[in-house]
Write a protein that holds these residues in place. Structure first.
Motif, PDB file in Angstrom:
ATOM      1  N   LEU A 270       0.856  -1.277   0.158  1.00  0.00           N
ATOM      2  CA  LEU A 270       0.122   0.064   0.044  1.00  0.00           C
ATOM      3  C   LEU A 270       0.638   1.322  -0.019  1.00  0.00           C
ATOM      4  O   LEU A 270       0.606   2.127  -0.581  1.00  0.00           O
ATOM      5  N   ARG A 271       1.926   1.452   0.827  1.00  0.00           N
ATOM      6  CA  ARG A 271       2.981   2.318   0.928  1.00  0.00           C
ATOM      7  C   ARG A 271       3.482   2.652  -0.345  1.00  0.00           C
ATOM      8  O   ARG A 271       3.486   3.830  -1.047  1.00  0.00           O
ATOM      9  N   TYR A 272       4.051   1.736  -1.394  1.00  0.00           N
ATOM     10  CA  TYR A 272       4.548   1.779  -2.520  1.00  0.00           C
ATOM     11  C   TYR A 272       3.511   2.331  -3.441  1.00  0.00           C
ATOM     12  O   TYR A 272       3.860   3.168  -4.086  1.00  0.00           O
ATOM     13  N   GLU A 273       2.493   1.556  -3.345  1.00  0.00           N
ATOM     14  CA  GLU A 273       1.344   1.992  -4.537  1.00  0.00           C
ATOM     15  C   GLU A 273       0.900   3.425  -4.211  1.00  0.00           C
ATOM     16  O   GLU A 273       0.578   4.062  -5.129  1.00  0.00           O
ATOM     17  N   LEU A 274       0.721   3.763  -2.938  1.00  0.00           N
ATOM     18  CA  LEU A 274       0.055   5.194  -2.742  1.00  0.00           C
ATOM     19  C   LEU A 274       1.330   6.226  -3.073  1.00  0.00           C
ATOM     20  O   LEU A 274       0.987   7.186  -3.700  1.00  0.00           O
TER      21      LEU A 274
END
Length: 422
Positions: A270-274
């Protein structure tokens, strides 16, 4: 033994909108009873909640801040330091030219303030204990309404709680949220829109500071908002303006995929995608906290009023979070309702309270405006997300439109004023 208590006004729903209305009426020396289904919190419990960073944040407009000042709550919020003022707003799209910038970089002026829900509620409930309003305001916490009965226009409503206690009031106000029991019991129907999207919310710490700027990126999958959060720890204050609230709108299936990964312990994806979705507007995301989600829908009550009954806030309307105006619309409801109630009360020499003709003035004032806002946000969402938005001609028109609008300063000032609620 159950008791029956009479009051002029009964407000069901003790959230921000309901509590603000209760305070505003009590300031006018009107007898008000506020029923909040949530249990009463001790000061220690409030402080425990406030010690946690909430990913949710309300973008309070200038008009909402002014109303909170009037009831004495804004002063407490300011003293707490739990607010993040913003002086600029930036809106841009992933696949086109042009961006919209609200606010003056050379002469920064307040556009609004980001405040966590519990911070606002704490201030409001502190104000309810003040000697200037306490004689006129009764707060019932920890009990739900089980029955609503209408006894005619002269007597109004009788309300029974799960405690067995009964209250009678000339005017009943539903401030009990989107699933409003008051609205349902009054048989008021809804117009609804399902965007088939889910918003993922979280708090993030970014590599670069937000510089008192609220940001919104219009993506083909939905909007991504980066909203300044207050600095609450000593480390935050030593490195200020790095925490932000995220509201990321995604197609339901994609949002559920990411949320399932989070449930399995994979927060890194999620951190990477965001970070990638944000185009690294503020660099990489260093921390992520308080992940939550909610489905995106819009709704509008077909009527806001009936004899002795009125709906305000989310009980009356709910909009797409695209522009962060949901709470602000509810606060405008409060101001409009108090104005018409007190105007007719004073004109009648204190004899008229909550008459249907008075309530219809409020409905004529607020419902068309809220309807325009709801459908405007829906149109904006449709122009940037979904199959229609992916059409090449739509992309070109949208891109050129944003570029042209951004160059017209008087128009940008007009939009800024409208967003302020003034």
């Amino acid at each position: 033994m159950a008791t029956v208590t009479a009051t002029n006004t009964l407000i069901i729903g003790g959230g921000i909108v309901g509590a603000t209305l209760a305070l505003k009426l009590a300031q006018q020396q009107q007898q008000v009873t506020l029923i909040d289904a949530r249990p009463k919190l001790s000061e220690a419990q409030w402080q425990d909640k406030l010690a946690q960073r909430d990913a949710r944040v309300f973008a309070l407009s200038i008009a909402s801040i002014e109303l909170l000042k009037q009831v004495g709550a804004w002063q407490l919020i300011s003293q707490s330091g739990r607010k993040a003022d913003y002086t600029q707003m930036q809106v841009w799209q992933q696949d086109g030219k042009g961006e919209l910038k609200f606010g003056d970089e050379e002469l920064p002026q307040l556009l609004g303030s980001m405040v966590e829900p519990f911070v606002i509620e704490h201030a409001l409930y502190q104000r309810m204990q003040h000697e200037s309003v306490a004689p006129y305001l009764t707060v019932i916490s920890g009990h739900k309404v089980t029955e609503l009965d209408w006894f005619g226009a002269q007597q109004g409503y009788q309300v029974r709680l799960d405690s067995g206690d009964t209250y009678r009031a000339k005017l009943l106000i539903g401030a009990d949220g989107r699933g409003s029991m008051v609205r349902q019991q009054a048989s008021i129907q809804l117009d609804t829109l399902d965007y088939k999207q889910i918003a993922i919310c979280c708090a993030i710490n970014t590599e670069q500071p937000h510089q008192a700027t609220a940001r919104q990126l219009m993506l083909p999958t939905g909007t991504l908002a980066l909203l300044p959060l207050a600095d609450i720890t000593d480390d935050d204050k030593a490195h200020p303006q790095h925490w932000q609230s995220v509201v990321w709108s995604l197609p339901s299936n994609r949002a559920l995929e990411l949320l399932d990964l989070v449930k399995e312990g994979d927060v890194e994806t999620l951190r990477y995608e965001l970070a990638a979705a944000s185009q690294y507007a503020l660099g990489d995301i260093k921390q992520i906290e308080s992940i939550a989600s909610f489905p995106l829908t819009a709704q509008q009550a077909k009527h806001y009023v009936k004899d002795n009954l009125v709906l305000i806030g989310d009980a009356a309307h709910g909009v797409h979070p695209l522009a962060g105006q949901g709470l602000n619309l509810g606060m405008l409801d409060v101001s409009a309702l108090v104005e018409v109630l007190m105007t007719d009360y004073q004109r009648s020499g204190g004899r008229s309270w909550g008459e249907l003709a008075t309530l219809r003035q409020y409905e004529r004032n607020r419902r068309p405006h809220n309807s325009v806002m709801m459908h405007s946000f829906s149109i904006m969402n449709g122009l940037f997300a979904g199959d229609f938005a992916a059409l090449r001609p739509v992309q070109q028109i949208r891109s050129e439109g944003m570029y042209r609008v951004g160059k017209i300063k008087p128009l940008m000032r007009f939009f800024t004023q409208k967003a302020s609620g003034l």
